[in-house]
Design a protein around this motif. Structure first.
Motif, short mmCIF file in Angstrom:
data_model
loop_
_atom_site.label_atom_id
_atom_site.label_comp_id
_atom_site.label_asym_id
_atom_site.label_seq_id
_atom_site.Cartn_x
_atom_site.Cartn_y
_atom_site.Cartn_z
N GLY A 181 0.30 -1.19 0.11
CA GLY A 181 0.50 -0.04 -0.35
C GLY A 181 0.72 1.47 -0.11
N ARG A 182 1.85 1.08 -0.11
CA ARG A 182 2.96 2.28 0.00
C ARG A 182 2.86 2.97 -1.14
N LEU A 183 3.26 4.31 -0.78
CA LEU A 183 3.38 4.97 -2.49
C LEU A 183 4.49 5.68 -2.88
N ALA A 184 4.75 6.03 -4.37
CA ALA A 184 5.45 6.79 -4.54
C ALA A 184 5.43 7.23 -5.43
N VAL A 185 5.86 9.01 -6.09
CA VAL A 185 5.00 9.98 -7.04
C VAL A 185 6.55 10.26 -7.73
N ILE A 186 6.71 10.45 -8.65
CA ILE A 186 7.53 10.79 -9.43
C ILE A 186 7.37 11.88 -10.27
N LYS A 187 7.95 13.04 -10.47
CA LYS A 187 7.75 14.23 -11.25
C LYS A 187 9.06 14.23 -12.18
N ASN A 188 9.03 14.85 -13.81
CA ASN A 188 10.08 15.15 -14.40
C ASN A 188 9.65 16.23 -15.21
N SER A 189 10.61 17.00 -15.37
CA SER A 189 10.48 18.30 -16.76
C SER A 189 11.68 17.99 -17.16
N ARG A 190 11.71 18.82 -18.07
CA ARG A 190 12.67 18.93 -19.05
C ARG A 190 13.18 19.60 -18.94
N ARG A 191 12.59 20.52 -18.53
CA ARG A 191 12.95 22.28 -17.85
C ARG A 191 12.56 23.39 -16.62
N ALA A 192 13.55 23.93 -15.96
CA ALA A 192 13.09 24.22 -15.14
C ALA A 192 14.28 25.62 -14.92
N VAL A 193 14.12 26.75 -14.97
CA VAL A 193 14.75 28.11 -15.55
C VAL A 193 15.37 27.85 -14.67
N TYR A 194 15.48 27.83 -13.93
CA TYR A 194 15.50 27.94 -11.68
C TYR A 194 17.33 27.69 -11.54
N GLY A 195 18.10 26.22 -12.62
CA GLY A 195 18.60 25.10 -12.61
C GLY A 195 17.75 24.42 -11.65
N TYR A 196 19.36 22.72 -11.79
CA TYR A 196 18.09 21.47 -11.36
C TYR A 196 18.41 21.63 -11.22
N ASP A 197 17.09 20.82 -11.09
CA ASP A 197 16.26 20.31 -9.69
C ASP A 197 16.56 19.31 -9.04
N GLN A 198 16.54 18.83 -7.85
CA GLN A 198 17.04 17.84 -7.39
C GLN A 198 16.18 17.21 -6.02
N ARG A 199 15.17 16.56 -5.95
CA ARG A 199 14.61 17.20 -4.22
C ARG A 199 14.46 15.68 -4.23
N VAL A 200 14.79 15.09 -3.12
CA VAL A 200 13.71 13.96 -2.27
C VAL A 200 13.05 13.63 -1.13
N GLU A 201 11.51 13.35 -0.80
CA GLU A 201 10.94 13.78 0.65
C GLU A 201 10.08 12.43 0.53
N VAL A 202 10.31 11.64 2.04
CA VAL A 202 9.78 10.87 2.82
C VAL A 202 9.69 10.58 3.85
N LEU A 203 7.45 10.71 3.59
CA LEU A 203 6.83 10.63 4.57
C LEU A 203 6.55 9.05 5.27
N GLY A 204 7.12 9.31 6.10
CA GLY A 204 7.23 8.03 7.39
C GLY A 204 5.88 7.66 8.76
N SER A 205 5.94 7.16 9.40
CA SER A 205 4.77 6.86 10.28
C SER A 205 5.09 8.09 11.18
N GLU A 206 6.20 7.88 11.46
CA GLU A 206 7.18 9.03 12.48
C GLU A 206 7.98 10.17 12.30
N GLY A 207 7.60 10.90 10.61
CA GLY A 207 8.42 11.90 10.74
C GLY A 207 8.92 11.85 9.56
N LEU A 208 9.49 12.79 8.95
CA LEU A 208 9.47 13.06 7.28
C LEU A 208 10.73 13.39 7.00
#
Length: 340
Positions: free
Chosen positions: A218-245
């Motif tokens: 039942g866990r989920l993952a969401v991936i977002k991609n774009s070929r254009r981010a005018v402000y720079g190379y945007d690379q982030r990962v976020e994980v929400l868990g049962s006891e925190g983020l």
């Protein structure tokens, strides 16, 4: 460890730097389809220019790093493995899942000793996030979000031979999802559009996409991609868990923060992938050397490479059909029949 480098293009030069800077490896020879590329790299690093076949059969060369065009990867992996070489191959294993699966079968028990170049696993911030999850610092990881935006699209001529955004760009994120969540998903749903450059859509690809992965528990993952981010190379990962983020944020051009009555401002993300990931490429090579020396298992093997490609295939089919795709169906049609 004497190393032969197959491919002297942009990524080949990145790997040449990592190989040459490691105290326990030596760049012995380089090949490239364009001899001028090979000659230029050889001059910079003091190595020989030879053909790929010559490098592979040379018993004095211990390992090969494959950084050639994707359509050559499977053939070169098989040839190098048959010659007894340690292998690190750039992603993806192939543009065809069927061919990649055949490669996996053809190398047999050598597959676990072949490394695939998913360098982002070796990024210090992403590695720290994974370690924190494994240590139970936020309980059970329940929702993963991966953001991967390039600063500008590549030339359309590259798009035409890339295999598409899901195989070429998002495949890094599929592997990152497997790395963080510890297993492959059971279902993949994807949507993609061409809003950055109509020429990309005309070439049969998308430049903006979102994918949802569903796991057996039942866990989920969401991936977002774009070929254009005018402000720079945007690379982030976020994980929400049962006891925190947990969050792994962007690497910025500098750490200066200006706070005034007008607001709070900081620098932009680094603009180019080499600025962002050169430390990861060096750490990746160091991990490969350790594995070849028997100090560790291969951290990203051929099974992992085929698993990420299977997810890219599922996402491509989902985006085309508008329907979720079961990974079990993808694996059956590829001839694998089971998840990685």
């Amino acid at each position: 460890m004497r190393v032969g480098l197959l491919g002297a293009g942009r990524i080949g030069n990145v790997h040449a730097q990592a190989i040459s800077s490691h105290p326990e490896s030596e760049l012995a020879a380089v090949s490239d389809a364009f001899e001028t590329n090979a000659q230029a790299l050889a001059k910079s690093y003091g190595c020989e220019v030879r053909s790929s076949d010559e490098i592979i059969v040379d018993s004095s060369i211990d390992a090969v790093l494959i950084a050639t065009s994707t359509d050559t990867h499977s053939d070169l992996i098989e040839a190098a493995a048959a010659a007894g070489k340690a292998v690190l191959c750039e992603k993806p294993v192939d543009l065809s899942l069927e061919r990649a699966s055949a490669c996996l079968g053809n190398v047999g028990d050598k597959a676990s000793g072949i490394m695939i170049g998913f360098n982002r696993r070796f990024d210090p911030s992403f590695g720290a996030l994974k370690a924190a999850i494994d240590a139970g610092e936020i309980g059970k990881a329940e929702l993963l979000s991966i953001t991967s935006f390039d600063p500008a699209p590549p030339p359309v001529e590259y798009i035409k031979v890339s295999g598409g955004l899901f195989r070429d760009m998002m495949i890094h994120d599929f592997d990152m999802a497997n790395f963080i969540m510890g297993e492959a998903p059971v279902s993949v749903s994807a949507v993609g559009t061409s809003v950055v450059d109509p020429a990309i859509g005309a070439a049969g690809d998308v430049d903006t996409a979102a994918v949802t992965l569903i796991y057996a528990d039942g866990r989920l993952a969401v991936i977002k991609n774009s070929r254009r981010a005018v402000y720079g190379y945007d690379q982030r990962v976020e994980v929400l868990g049962s006891e925190g983020l947990l969050q792994a944020q962007n690497v910025l051009e500098n750490t200066l923060v200006k706070s005034t009555t007008a607001g709070v401002n900081s620098a932009k993300p680094t603009y180019f992938f080499l600025e962002r990931y050169m430390p990861a490429y060096k750490a990746e090579w160091a991990a490969f050397v350790n594995a070849v020396q028997g100090k560790t298992d291969m951290p990203v093997n051929l099974h992992d490479g085929v698993a990420a490609l299977a997810m890219a295939e599922a996402a491509t089919r989902s985006a085309q059909s508008g329907q979720p795709i079961a990974m079990a169906d993808i694996l059956k049609t590829s001839g694998r029949g089971e998840a990685a």
